[in-house]
Motif scaffolding. Structure first.
Motif, PDB file in Angstrom:
ATOM      1  N   ARG A   1       0.829  -1.208   0.000  1.00 42.13           N
ATOM      2  CA  ARG A   1       0.000   0.000   0.000  1.00 42.13           C
ATOM      3  C   ARG A   1       0.863   1.257   0.000  1.00 42.13           C
ATOM      4  O   ARG A   1       0.564   2.233  -0.715  1.00 42.13           O
ATOM      5  N   ALA A   2       1.951   1.261   0.777  1.00 42.80           N
ATOM      6  CA  ALA A   2       2.846   2.410   0.819  1.00 42.80           C
ATOM      7  C   ALA A   2       3.519   2.628  -0.531  1.00 42.80           C
ATOM      8  O   ALA A   2       3.687   3.765  -0.993  1.00 42.80           O
TER       9      ALA A   2
ATOM     10  N   SER B   1       3.878   5.727  -5.620  1.00 41.58           N
ATOM     11  CA  SER B   1       3.794   5.828  -7.083  1.00 41.58           C
ATOM     12  C   SER B   1       2.734   6.840  -7.508  1.00 41.58           C
ATOM     13  O   SER B   1       2.941   7.630  -8.439  1.00 41.58           O
ATOM     14  N   ILE B   2       1.599   6.814  -6.834  1.00 43.94           N
ATOM     15  CA  ILE B   2       0.528   7.768  -7.154  1.00 43.94           C
ATOM     16  C   ILE B   2       0.994   9.198  -6.901  1.00 43.94           C
ATOM     17  O   ILE B   2       0.704  10.121  -7.684  1.00 43.94           O
ATOM     18  N   THR B   3       1.743   9.397  -5.828  1.00 42.40           N
ATOM     19  CA  THR B   3       2.245  10.739  -5.514  1.00 42.40           C
ATOM     20  C   THR B   3       3.192  11.232  -6.609  1.00 42.40           C
ATOM     21  O   THR B   3       3.134  12.402  -7.029  1.00 42.40           O
ATOM     22  N   GLN B   4       4.078  10.329  -7.071  1.00 42.19           N
ATOM     23  CA  GLN B   4       5.000  10.718  -8.137  1.00 42.19           C
ATOM     24  C   GLN B   4       4.249  11.053  -9.428  1.00 42.19           C
ATOM     25  O   GLN B   4       4.587  12.014 -10.135  1.00 42.19           O
TER      26      GLN B   4
ATOM     27  N   VAL C   1       4.368  14.614 -11.516  1.00 41.31           N
ATOM     28  CA  VAL C   1       4.692  14.735 -12.933  1.00 41.31           C
ATOM     29  C   VAL C   1       3.548  15.406 -13.694  1.00 41.31           C
ATOM     30  O   VAL C   1       3.757  16.265 -14.568  1.00 41.31           O
ATOM     31  N   THR C   2       2.316  15.022 -13.362  1.00 46.97           N
ATOM     32  CA  THR C   2       1.156  15.630 -14.020  1.00 46.97           C
ATOM     33  C   THR C   2       1.076  17.126 -13.740  1.00 46.97           C
ATOM     34  O   THR C   2       0.781  17.932 -14.638  1.00 46.97           O
ATOM     35  N   SER C   3       1.362  17.506 -12.501  1.00 47.52           N
ATOM     36  CA  SER C   3       1.325  18.925 -12.134  1.00 47.52           C
ATOM     37  C   SER C   3       2.384  19.710 -12.904  1.00 47.52           C
ATOM     38  O   SER C   3       2.132  20.834 -13.383  1.00 47.52           O
TER      39      SER C   3
END
Length: 212
Positions: free
Chosen positions: A150-151, A156-159, A163-165
């Protein structure tokens, strides 16, 4: 039930009668004890096992009674040998020996069956305990693994969000630059249309830049 020999001494007849009464009493006790022993150990009723101490106590009682009956049979043999032998005495003595043998065999067979059932029950208990320990161990190991997964997913979602931002920010900058260049181009066109001299100068500048 007296010793059937007219010439037998009275003491011998009395001893024989007393020994036979003792033998029959022990045989009756053994019959009851063996039946209880089978039920106690789970042979007749496996759903009602007794504690080891009670089971061993009953076993020792039967062994003691078998030893006493053996001694009585031997005493009866000596008593019969001291009297004038008769067919009736020999038959009765043989019968008591057969009863002793049957009780000894029954005890041996029942004890073997009880031991097999208890060993089987212990094996099943051991297997169940191993399965429960494995389940407990697997469950305790699964929780940390799930937390780690889960961590990792969260990281990965945070990265991806970062990148999207950054891509969105770059897109905004490029859009702003394109708008600025469009405005500049429009103003230059307006000036060139309004002042032909400026348009000619721009043309000359472009030619000069090309040759250079």
């Amino acid at each position: 039930m007296q010793l059937e020999a007219a010439s037998s001494p009275p003491g011998v007849r009395a001893d024989w009668d007393e020994l036979r009464r003792e033998a029959r009493r022990i045989e009756g006790d053994l019959d009851v004890r063996l039946s209880s022993y089978a039920k106690l150990g789970g042979y007749s009723d496996p759903k009602s096992p007794a504690s080891d101490s009670h089971w061993k106590s009953m076993e020792m009682e039967i062994e003691t009674l078998l030893a006493r009956l053996t001694d009585v049979n031997e005493a009866m043999s000596r008593c019969a040998a001291a009297a004038v032998p008769t067919t009736s005495v020999a038959q009765k003595l043989t019968r008591h020996r057969d009863i002793l043998h049957e009780f000894a065999q029954e005890f041996k067979r029942t004890r073997g069956n009880i031991m097999s059932m208890r060993e089987h029950a212990e094996l099943l208990t051991s297997v169940r305990n191993d399965i429960n320990e494995y389940k407990t161990s697997s469950s305790s190991q699964a929780v940390p693994n799930l937390l780690r997964e889960r961590a990792a997913i969260h990281g990965s979602i945070t990265q991806i969000d970062e990148v999207t931002s950054q891509a969105e920010a770059i897109k905004g900058v490029l859009s702003a630059q394109r708008s600025t260049f469009g405005e500049i181009q429009g103003k230059v066109k307006q000036l060139s249309d309004r002042f032909p001299v400026i348009r000619n100068l721009l043309g000359l500048c472009l030619l000069s830049t090309t040759f250079l």
